[in-house]
Design a protein around this motif. Structure first.
Motif, mmCIF file in Angstrom:
data_model
loop_
_atom_site.group_PDB
_atom_site.id
_atom_site.type_symbol
_atom_site.label_atom_id
_atom_site.label_comp_id
_atom_site.label_asym_id
_atom_site.label_seq_id
_atom_site.Cartn_x
_atom_site.Cartn_y
_atom_site.Cartn_z
ATOM 1 N N LEU A 60 0.948 -1.255 -0.109
ATOM 2 C CA LEU A 60 0.091 -0.183 -0.095
ATOM 3 C C LEU A 60 0.765 1.360 0.000
ATOM 4 N N SER A 61 0.786 2.224 0.933
ATOM 5 C CA SER A 61 1.638 3.442 0.891
ATOM 6 C C SER A 61 2.798 3.218 1.869
ATOM 7 N N SER A 62 3.207 2.015 2.147
ATOM 8 C CA SER A 62 4.297 1.768 3.023
ATOM 9 C C SER A 62 5.506 1.389 2.113
ATOM 10 N N SER A 67 9.665 3.301 6.393
ATOM 11 C CA SER A 67 8.143 3.423 7.226
ATOM 12 C C SER A 67 7.034 3.096 6.758
ATOM 13 N N ASP A 68 6.097 2.841 7.606
ATOM 14 C CA ASP A 68 4.685 2.714 7.232
ATOM 15 C C ASP A 68 4.127 3.944 6.607
ATOM 16 N N GLY A 69 3.283 3.931 5.809
ATOM 17 C CA GLY A 69 2.277 4.872 5.388
ATOM 18 C C GLY A 69 0.953 5.050 6.045
ATOM 19 N N ASN A 70 0.231 6.101 5.588
ATOM 20 C CA ASN A 70 -1.102 6.128 6.250
ATOM 21 C C ASN A 70 -2.131 5.365 5.752
ATOM 22 N N ALA A 71 -1.811 4.388 4.909
ATOM 23 C CA ALA A 71 -2.957 3.354 4.470
ATOM 24 C C ALA A 71 -2.766 2.244 4.925
ATOM 25 N N THR A 87 3.859 6.813 11.226
ATOM 26 C CA THR A 87 4.807 6.821 9.694
ATOM 27 C C THR A 87 6.141 7.347 9.953
ATOM 28 N N THR A 88 6.607 7.361 11.122
ATOM 29 C CA THR A 88 8.014 7.988 11.418
ATOM 30 C C THR A 88 9.138 6.774 10.836
ATOM 31 N N LEU A 89 10.286 7.458 10.461
ATOM 32 C CA LEU A 89 11.259 6.463 9.888
ATOM 33 C C LEU A 89 12.344 6.336 10.611
ATOM 34 N N GLY A 90 13.080 5.062 10.848
ATOM 35 C CA GLY A 90 14.216 4.929 11.733
ATOM 36 C C GLY A 90 15.411 5.088 11.153
ATOM 37 N N THR A 91 16.420 4.175 11.215
ATOM 38 C CA THR A 91 17.750 4.080 10.665
ATOM 39 C C THR A 91 17.768 3.021 9.790
ATOM 40 N N ILE A 92 18.049 3.030 8.532
ATOM 41 C CA ILE A 92 18.288 1.773 7.607
ATOM 42 C C ILE A 92 19.676 2.192 7.147
ATOM 43 N N THR A 93 20.561 0.817 7.397
ATOM 44 C CA THR A 93 21.939 0.800 6.786
ATOM 45 C C THR A 93 22.301 -0.284 6.102
ATOM 46 N N ARG A 119 4.108 7.026 2.549
ATOM 47 C CA ARG A 119 3.328 8.347 2.325
ATOM 48 C C ARG A 119 3.186 9.090 3.935
ATOM 49 N N TYR A 120 3.554 10.485 4.014
ATOM 50 C CA TYR A 120 3.488 11.087 5.396
ATOM 51 C C TYR A 120 4.596 10.657 6.180
ATOM 52 N N SER A 121 5.750 10.193 5.726
ATOM 53 C CA SER A 121 6.597 9.592 6.599
ATOM 54 C C SER A 121 7.339 11.029 7.355
ATOM 55 N N LYS A 122 7.842 10.757 8.265
ATOM 56 C CA LYS A 122 8.563 11.606 9.169
ATOM 57 C C LYS A 122 9.873 11.593 9.672
ATOM 58 N N GLY A 123 10.915 12.114 9.280
ATOM 59 C CA GLY A 123 12.307 11.944 9.540
ATOM 60 C C GLY A 123 12.878 10.752 8.771
#
Length: 211
Positions: A60-62, A67-71, A87-93, A119-123
């Motif tokens: 969907l929107s993830s 991060s996940d999205g809002n759907a 919808t917050t985003l952590g750290t991907i390495t 969608r609508y991700s934060k940081g």
């Protein structure tokens, strides 16, 4: 540690600081992707530089990885738009291994990155230090998500660091950067690696950085 062919149907959720090691014979398929929300981190290694493979797909929107999205889908299997979604985003390495990520074109929900934000991700922070990385944004006109970066309508402080590896980002809108109507502060730092941005329309290289 994964060292065989493994397919996971549901979306994988990263809790805490998780290290994924892909063995030489590994082929891990995450059919609904891997969620890495704020406060959590995922670090990916291959047993050798490009050994072991991961295939992750958006849902969907993830994002495929991010991060996940809002759907979301409720208990009855119905798609709903939730203002309460995390919808917050952590750290991907990504340090090594073969990492393939595809943001699937799915109608009105094709708004997430392959690696980064839904969608609508934060940081969030994305680090690519090595490996063979392929990121594919949703295809078709009107698909306004990047291959790598924060998704449509994203916000917050986002950092993308690329120091090595072979990175191929395929997109119509933005290969590496922010999604449509993003209101985020993005820092993109490229100090190494072989990086190619590819156009969907012509299947040609838009820009190549490195040898």
């Amino acid at each position: 540690y994964v060292n065989s062919a493994v397919t996971i149907q549901d979306r994988i959720t990263v809790n805490g600081d998780v290290t994924l090691i892909l063995g030489i014979t590994a082929r891990l398929e995450a059919l609904q992707g891997i969620k890495v929300s704020g406060g959590n981190s995922l670090t990916i290694y291959g047993a050798t530089a490009n050994a072991g493979s991961l295939y992750a797909y958006s849902f969907l929107s993830s994002a495929a990885i991010g991060s996940d999205g809002n759907a979301t889908i409720d208990d009855n299997g119905k798609i709903i738009i939730s203002s309460d979604a995390d919808t917050t985003l952590g750290t991907i390495t990504i340090n090594s291994g073969e990492v393939n990520t595809i943001a699937v074109a799915d109608g009105n929900y094709s708004t997430s990155a392959a690696i980064g934000g839904g969608r609508y991700s934060k940081g969030g922070t994305i680090n690519i230090n090595g490996g063979d990385v392929y990121a594919e944004a949703p295809s078709g006109w009107g698909k306004y998500a990047p291959a790598i970066g924060p998704g449509e309508l994203s916000s917050g402080d986002v950092t993308i660091n690329i120091t090595g590896g072979t990175v191929t980002a395929k997109a119509n809108y933005t290969a590496i950067g922010s999604g449509y109507n993003a209101d985020c502060s993005l820092k993109l730092n490229i100090s190494g690696g072989n990086i190619a941005a590819v156009s969907y329309e012509t299947n040609t290289f838009l820009v190549t950085i490195g040898s």
